[in-house]
Design a protein around this motif. Structure first.
Motif, PDB file in Angstrom:
ATOM      1  N   LEU A 192       0.713  -0.865   0.036  1.00 52.67           N
ATOM      2  CA  LEU A 192      -0.125  -0.038  -0.233  1.00 52.67           C
ATOM      3  C   LEU A 192       0.455   1.409   0.122  1.00 52.67           C
ATOM      4  O   LEU A 192       1.262   1.510   0.741  1.00 52.67           O
ATOM      5  CB  LEU A 192      -0.520  -0.143   1.459  1.00 52.67           C
ATOM      6  N   VAL A 193       0.828   2.043  -1.411  1.00 49.69           N
ATOM      7  CA  VAL A 193       2.182   3.131  -0.947  1.00 49.69           C
ATOM      8  C   VAL A 193       0.649   4.534  -1.353  1.00 49.69           C
ATOM      9  O   VAL A 193      -0.264   4.207  -1.846  1.00 49.69           O
ATOM     10  CB  VAL A 193       2.551   2.829  -2.537  1.00 49.69           C
ATOM     11  N   GLY A 194       1.495   5.423  -1.610  1.00 51.35           N
ATOM     12  CA  GLY A 194       0.717   6.845  -1.978  1.00 51.35           C
ATOM     13  C   GLY A 194       0.739   6.537  -3.598  1.00 51.35           C
ATOM     14  O   GLY A 194       0.887   5.612  -4.184  1.00 51.35           O
ATOM     15  N   ASP A 195      -0.743   7.371  -3.489  1.00 54.26           N
ATOM     16  CA  ASP A 195      -1.467   7.111  -4.851  1.00 54.26           C
ATOM     17  C   ASP A 195      -0.819   7.735  -6.014  1.00 54.26           C
ATOM     18  O   ASP A 195      -0.561   7.453  -7.261  1.00 54.26           O
ATOM     19  CB  ASP A 195      -2.632   8.197  -5.262  1.00 54.26           C
ATOM     20  N   ASP A 196       0.713   8.934  -5.537  1.00 53.43           N
ATOM     21  CA  ASP A 196       1.042   8.878  -7.369  1.00 53.43           C
ATOM     22  C   ASP A 196       2.967   7.926  -6.666  1.00 53.43           C
ATOM     23  O   ASP A 196       3.397   7.955  -8.265  1.00 53.43           O
ATOM     24  CB  ASP A 196       2.552  10.119  -6.196  1.00 53.43           C
TER      25      ASP A 196
END
Length: 168
Positions: free
Chosen positions: A117-121
């Motif tokens: 799970l990472v940032g949308d960017d």
């Protein structure tokens, strides 16, 4: 009162991003500003010195490319300012799924997949990195080992069991 909600992990202002994701954005910004833009400026200057600019392809293309670079630089500067770096390694509760977690999932047929799970960017489904605001990330937030979560996908509802959680 706790600063951590059951579903979202620590509350921070701005959209989350991992340190690696922020480093990638910064590297792109530095590359555009320090390498590509100066090269284009040099080409445009050379082309402008060749006379008639209205029919000079190097000049026209160079000016167009310079505008594209300037737009991307402005976007990256705004984006980096709005993002908040969260290092997954320092997550306090590593027994549940929060931002930055590496999660091994098993579906009904025991087919396994691992997602982070990472940032949308920095999302890249092909590399197993899912954006924080994606349906699967929202479904997994706060889950513990052994929990079963349902996700609505375009192909229908899918269930996954959490098999492992890590923050390495």
């Amino acid at each position: 009162m706790s600063d951590q909600s059951e579903d979202d992990g620590p509350k921070v202002a701005g959209a989350p991003i991992t340190p690696a994701g922020m480093a990638a954005l910064k590297a792109r910004y530095d590359h555009l500003l320090g390498k590509e833009r100066p090269e284009i400026v040099e080409i445009v200057s050379w082309a402008a010195g060749n006379g008639d600019r209205s029919e000079n392809g190097d000049y026209i293309y160079g000016r167009k490319r310079m505008r594209e670079i300037d737009r991307e630089l402005a976007f990256l500067a705004r984006r980096m300012k709005a993002l908040r770096v969260i290092d997954p390694v320092v997550q306090v509760d590593q027994s549940r799924v929060f931002f930055g977690a590496l999660v091994e999932l098993a579906d009904e047929d025991d087919a396994r997949q691992t997602v982070r799970l990472v940032g949308d960017d920095e999302q890249d489904a092909g590399a197993g990195r899912v954006g924080w605001s994606s349906p699967i990330a929202k479904a997994l937030r706060g889950a513990s080992l052994g929990d079963v979560r349902k996700v609505k996908l375009p192909s229908g509802v899918k269930e996954w069991e959490i098999m492992a959680i890590s923050y390495s």
